[in-house]
Write an enzyme that holds these catalytic residues in place. Structure first.
Site, PDB file in Angstrom:
ATOM      1  N   LEU A 125       0.841  -1.195   0.000  1.00  0.00           N
ATOM      2  CA  LEU A 125       0.000   0.000   0.000  1.00  0.00           C
ATOM      3  C   LEU A 125       0.877   1.247   0.000  1.00  0.00           C
ATOM      4  O   LEU A 125       1.736   1.424   0.864  1.00  0.00           O
ATOM      5  CB  LEU A 125      -0.913   0.017   1.227  1.00  0.00           C
ATOM      6  CG  LEU A 125      -1.829  -1.203   1.401  1.00  0.00           C
ATOM      7  CD1 LEU A 125      -2.828  -0.956   2.524  1.00  0.00           C
ATOM      8  CD2 LEU A 125      -2.562  -1.512   0.102  1.00  0.00           C
ATOM      9  N   GLY A 155       4.168   0.704   1.950  1.00  0.00           N
ATOM     10  CA  GLY A 155       5.314   1.362   1.307  1.00  0.00           C
ATOM     11  C   GLY A 155       6.059   2.305   2.222  1.00  0.00           C
ATOM     12  O   GLY A 155       7.179   2.717   1.920  1.00  0.00           O
ATOM     13  N   GLY A 207      -1.136   6.724  -0.001  1.00  0.00           N
ATOM     14  CA  GLY A 207      -1.348   7.844   0.925  1.00  0.00           C
ATOM     15  C   GLY A 207      -0.532   9.068   0.563  1.00  0.00           C
ATOM     16  O   GLY A 207       0.430   9.009  -0.208  1.00  0.00           O
ATOM     17  N   ARG A 260      36.386  12.187 -10.800  1.00  0.00           N
ATOM     18  CA  ARG A 260      35.052  12.231 -11.404  1.00  0.00           C
ATOM     19  C   ARG A 260      34.831  10.992 -12.284  1.00  0.00           C
ATOM     20  O   ARG A 260      35.732  10.188 -12.479  1.00  0.00           O
ATOM     21  CB  ARG A 260      34.911  13.530 -12.189  1.00  0.00           C
ATOM     22  CG  ARG A 260      34.852  14.742 -11.248  1.00  0.00           C
ATOM     23  CD  ARG A 260      34.917  16.040 -12.019  1.00  0.00           C
ATOM     24  NE  ARG A 260      33.924  16.084 -13.072  1.00  0.00           N
ATOM     25  CZ  ARG A 260      33.996  16.891 -14.129  1.00  0.00           C
ATOM     26  NH1 ARG A 260      35.024  17.708 -14.264  1.00  0.00           N
ATOM     27  NH2 ARG A 260      33.052  16.873 -15.043  1.00  0.00           N
ATOM     28  N   GLY A 265      -9.432   4.286   2.286  1.00  0.00           N
ATOM     29  CA  GLY A 265      -9.061   3.412   3.399  1.00  0.00           C
ATOM     30  C   GLY A 265      -8.224   2.224   2.962  1.00  0.00           C
ATOM     31  O   GLY A 265      -8.172   1.881   1.779  1.00  0.00           O
ATOM     32  N   ARG A 317       2.413  15.044   6.362  1.00  0.00           N
ATOM     33  CA  ARG A 317       3.327  15.536   7.394  1.00  0.00           C
ATOM     34  C   ARG A 317       4.806  15.490   6.996  1.00  0.00           C
ATOM     35  O   ARG A 317       5.673  15.862   7.781  1.00  0.00           O
ATOM     36  CB  ARG A 317       3.092  14.748   8.695  1.00  0.00           C
ATOM     37  CG  ARG A 317       1.837  15.191   9.414  1.00  0.00           C
ATOM     38  CD  ARG A 317       1.480  14.255  10.537  1.00  0.00           C
ATOM     39  NE  ARG A 317       0.920  13.007  10.029  1.00  0.00           N
ATOM     40  CZ  ARG A 317       0.809  11.895  10.752  1.00  0.00           C
ATOM     41  NH1 ARG A 317       1.255  11.868  11.991  1.00  0.00           N
ATOM     42  NH2 ARG A 317       0.286  10.793  10.220  1.00  0.00           N
ATOM     43  N   ASN A 358      55.119  11.816 -14.791  1.00  0.00           N
ATOM     44  CA  ASN A 358      54.872  12.746 -13.699  1.00  0.00           C
ATOM     45  C   ASN A 358      54.289  14.035 -14.265  1.00  0.00           C
ATOM     46  O   ASN A 358      54.845  14.623 -15.194  1.00  0.00           O
ATOM     47  CB  ASN A 358      56.182  13.039 -12.962  1.00  0.00           C
ATOM     48  CG  ASN A 358      55.913  13.821 -11.686  1.00  0.00           C
ATOM     49  OD1 ASN A 358      55.518  13.254 -10.674  1.00  0.00           O
ATOM     50  ND2 ASN A 358      56.087  15.128 -11.745  1.00  0.00           N
TER      51      ASN A 358
HETATM   52  C1  UD1 Z   1      -3.235   1.717   9.845  1.00  0.00           C
HETATM   53  C2  UD1 Z   1      -4.099   0.629  10.505  1.00  0.00           C
HETATM   54  C3  UD1 Z   1      -3.826   0.625  12.009  1.00  0.00           C
HETATM   55  C4  UD1 Z   1      -2.363   0.392  12.259  1.00  0.00           C
HETATM   56  C5  UD1 Z   1      -1.524   1.413  11.512  1.00  0.00           C
HETATM   57  C6  UD1 Z   1      -0.078   1.054  11.607  1.00  0.00           C
HETATM   58  C7  UD1 Z   1      -6.156   0.523   9.217  1.00  0.00           C
HETATM   59  C8  UD1 Z   1      -7.581   0.909   9.137  1.00  0.00           C
HETATM   60  N1  UD1 Z   1      -5.490   0.943  10.259  1.00  0.00           N
HETATM   61  O1  UD1 Z   1      -3.658   2.953  10.358  1.00  0.00           O
HETATM   62  O2  UD1 Z   1      -4.599  -0.386  12.617  1.00  0.00           O
HETATM   63  O3  UD1 Z   1      -2.083   0.438  13.647  1.00  0.00           O
HETATM   64  O4  UD1 Z   1      -1.874   1.454  10.125  1.00  0.00           O
HETATM   65  O5  UD1 Z   1       0.691   2.097  11.089  1.00  0.00           O
HETATM   66  O6  UD1 Z   1      -5.673  -0.193   8.350  1.00  0.00           O
HETATM   67  N2  UD1 Z   1      -3.209   3.684   2.261  1.00  0.00           N
HETATM   68  C9  UD1 Z   1      -3.570   3.580   0.953  1.00  0.00           C
HETATM   69  N3  UD1 Z   1      -4.849   3.906   0.597  1.00  0.00           N
HETATM   70  C10 UD1 Z   1      -5.756   4.341   1.502  1.00  0.00           C
HETATM   71  C11 UD1 Z   1      -5.374   4.441   2.842  1.00  0.00           C
HETATM   72  C12 UD1 Z   1      -4.092   4.116   3.192  1.00  0.00           C
HETATM   73  O7  UD1 Z   1      -2.775   3.182   0.090  1.00  0.00           O
HETATM   74  O8  UD1 Z   1      -6.887   4.608   1.083  1.00  0.00           O
HETATM   75  C13 UD1 Z   1      -1.836   3.336   2.638  1.00  0.00           C
HETATM   76  C14 UD1 Z   1      -1.045   4.501   3.163  1.00  0.00           C
HETATM   77  O9  UD1 Z   1      -0.308   5.115   2.126  1.00  0.00           O
HETATM   78  C15 UD1 Z   1      -0.115   3.859   4.164  1.00  0.00           C
HETATM   79  C16 UD1 Z   1      -0.909   2.673   4.672  1.00  0.00           C
HETATM   80  O10 UD1 Z   1      -1.894   2.414   3.700  1.00  0.00           O
HETATM   81  O11 UD1 Z   1       1.054   3.367   3.584  1.00  0.00           O
HETATM   82  C17 UD1 Z   1      -1.546   2.910   6.023  1.00  0.00           C
HETATM   83  O12 UD1 Z   1      -2.406   3.983   5.941  1.00  0.00           O
HETATM   84  P1  UD1 Z   1      -2.569   5.022   7.107  1.00  0.00           P
HETATM   85  O13 UD1 Z   1      -3.533   6.059   6.710  1.00  0.00           O
HETATM   86  O14 UD1 Z   1      -1.239   5.468   7.557  1.00  0.00           O
HETATM   87  O15 UD1 Z   1      -3.244   4.106   8.213  1.00  0.00           O
HETATM   88  P2  UD1 Z   1      -3.297   4.395   9.743  1.00  0.00           P
HETATM   89  O16 UD1 Z   1      -4.432   5.275  10.035  1.00  0.00           O
HETATM   90  O17 UD1 Z   1      -1.973   4.780  10.230  1.00  0.00           O
END
Ligand code: UD1
Ligand code: MG
Length: 461
Positions: free
Chosen positions: A16, A108, A19, A336, A85, A23, A380
């Protein structure tokens, strides 16, 4: 039996990475930020590849074009146009999964996950669910593991947790192993009736209860392995951990690091015996160091091969070069790309070498530029010599033979060649080829003007 499962059952991996990484405060997509010289996503893909899966799918969204441009790996790129999500993200990759077998979900932005942990999790999961957990002193922000009589029955997100649930310090790392024959059904059943109005992947745990599919938790052996990066502080912390580990491994393998806390490896190193590296050295890309190589303080070395017994003195900068054995480079040298130094070559302070070959035992010890040159053996090059290789449009080569003595302060206007055992006078501007065995001088004759009178200061001005 578990080992059989590893090798026989189909394995799909989903990473995944859709996101935003708000931050990070960066225009670069979060997963492209680097740890140890490799983007977080590349690192995870690399680890995933090590498990020999049947497929790897990477879910991308924010900055998807940049991610695809920068990462060259054999993966299925899956687009998630809206980040609804983690459950929704995994659902996007369903078309790439096998009907049977298992799916391993990775993030990722969790760059230091290692193959050992994932193999352990796959073994623990069997054909059921595997869940990588952690136990944190401060679990704020993480999904909490809900157990009933010791069995994992659900995961509750921080934002949906009751005050009692918030006291649980066993957390979800986000890394799962899920059975393919159930996954589509569970993902299609997810609801977004929660605090974040997202389709949570974590809700599959509760759905699995209904299907009597057990969840096998595995606690990660160290938190950093499953730590995610949301900001530059976390990125820097994981970078330090990785660097400490790399340094410890090198020390273990017999490399002397004068201070392991002041050593950075952003790539891979191959080394012989009795290699010694002083403080503040940065090694990038593919590095090869022979036996008894010594690297002084503050050197930056990228994609280079250094032969046995060679010493790189402090503050030298080497990029894409090859150095033979028992050579000496620096202090303050700059090599280089395509600088190729033979055995016993000496390159001294403030000498720059680019796209040049320097034969065995030749020396350029002070303040010199050697570009597009081919220098034979035991020659040299005097201090302050410059190969004038560029006319503003084209580059030309300078060819210098064996046992040549180029005087100090020479301008060698290329294309030019200097024959074996030739000598050039100091201060020469050499514009024509120099024959072997002869002295060539190309500078205006010195003259003293006897009738010259030094001007005197006029008091009226
Ligand atoms: C998620 C978990 C949480 C866990 C935490 C660990 C869920 C609902 N929650 O929360 O239980 O403790 O990770 O760090 O799974 N992403 C996507 N598409 C989306 C949403 C997220 O690709 O629609 C990816 C984000 O880029 C990231 C990962 O999934 O790499 C986790 O997403 P993030 O939003 O950070 O989840 P958390 O709320 O931290
Ligand atoms: Mg997160």
């Amino acid at each position: 039996m578990q080992a059989d499962l590893m090798s026989t059952s189909q394995l799909n991996i989903i990473i995944l990475a859709a996101g935003k990484g708000t931050r990070m405060y960066s225009s670069l997509p979060k997963v492209l930020h680097e740890i140890g010289g490799m983007s977080m996503l590349e690192r995870v893909i690399h680890t995933a590849q090590g498990l020999n899966p049947d497929s790897i799918s990477v879910v991308i969204g924010h900055g998807k074009d940049t991610v695809r441009q920068r990462i060259h790996a054999e993966v299925n790129w899956v687009e998630q146009t809206e980040q609804l999500g983690t459950g929704h993200a995994v659902k996007m990759a369903l078309p790439h999964l096998s009907a049977q077998g298992r799916t391993l979900v990775l993030y990722g932005d969790v760059p230091l996950i290692d193959q050992q942990t994932l193999r352990d999790l796959l073994n623990v999961a069997g054909n059921d669910i595997g869940l990588l957990t952690d136990v944190l002193d401060n679990p704020t922000g993480y999904g909490r593991i809900i157990r009933n009589q010791g069995q994992v029955v659900a995961i509750v997100e921080e934002k949906d947790a009751t005050s009692t649930e918030k006291l649980i310090n066993e957390t979800n790392t986000g890394i799962f192993v899920l059975p393919n024959h159930k996954l589509a059904q569970w993902l299609n059943a997810l609801q977004n009736h929660n605090a974040q109005q997202e389709y949570y992947l974590t809700d599959v745990i509760a759905l699995a209860q209904v299907d009597h599919i057990p969840v096998h938790p595995l606690q990660v052996r160290a938190s950093y392995l499953a730590a995610g990066v949301n900001n530059k502080n976390q990125l820097a912390q994981l970078e330090r951990i990785l660097q400490q580990q790399q340094a410890a491994a090198l020390l273990q393998a017999g490399v002397t690091l004068r201070d392991p806390a002041r050593f950075d490896l952003r790539g891979q190193i191959k080394h012989g015996q009795d290699v010694s590296i002083d403080i503040n050295v940065v090694l990038e890309g593919q590095i090869q160091l022979g036996d008894n190589v010594s690297i002084g303080a503050n050197c930056i070395i990228k994609n280079s091969v250094i032969g046995s017994g060679t010493t790189i003195l402090p503050n030298s900068h080497l990029d894409n070069c090859t150095i033979g054995c028992n050579a000496q480079v620096g202090p303050f040298a700059r090599l280089r790309p395509q600088a190729q130094l033979g055995d016993d070559v000496h390159i001294g302070n403030f000498v720059e070498v680019k796209n040049s070959t320097i034969g065995t035992g030749s020396k350029a010890n002070h303040l010199t530029y050697l570009g597009d040159a081919c220098i034979g053996e035991h020659s040299n090059i005097g201090a302050g010599t410059i190969t004038c290789n560029y006319d503003g449009i084209n580059k030309y080569r300078t060819v210098i033979g064996n046992e040549v003595l180029v005087g100090s302060g020479n301008m060698l206007v290329a294309p030019i060649s200097i024959g074996d055992r030739a000598t050039t006078g100091a201060g020469s501007t050499i514009t024509r080829n120099c024959p072997p065995d002869q002295l060539t001088i190309a500078r205006s004759r010195q003259k003293t003007i006897t009738e010259w009178v030094r001007p005197e200061k006029n008091d009226n001005n």
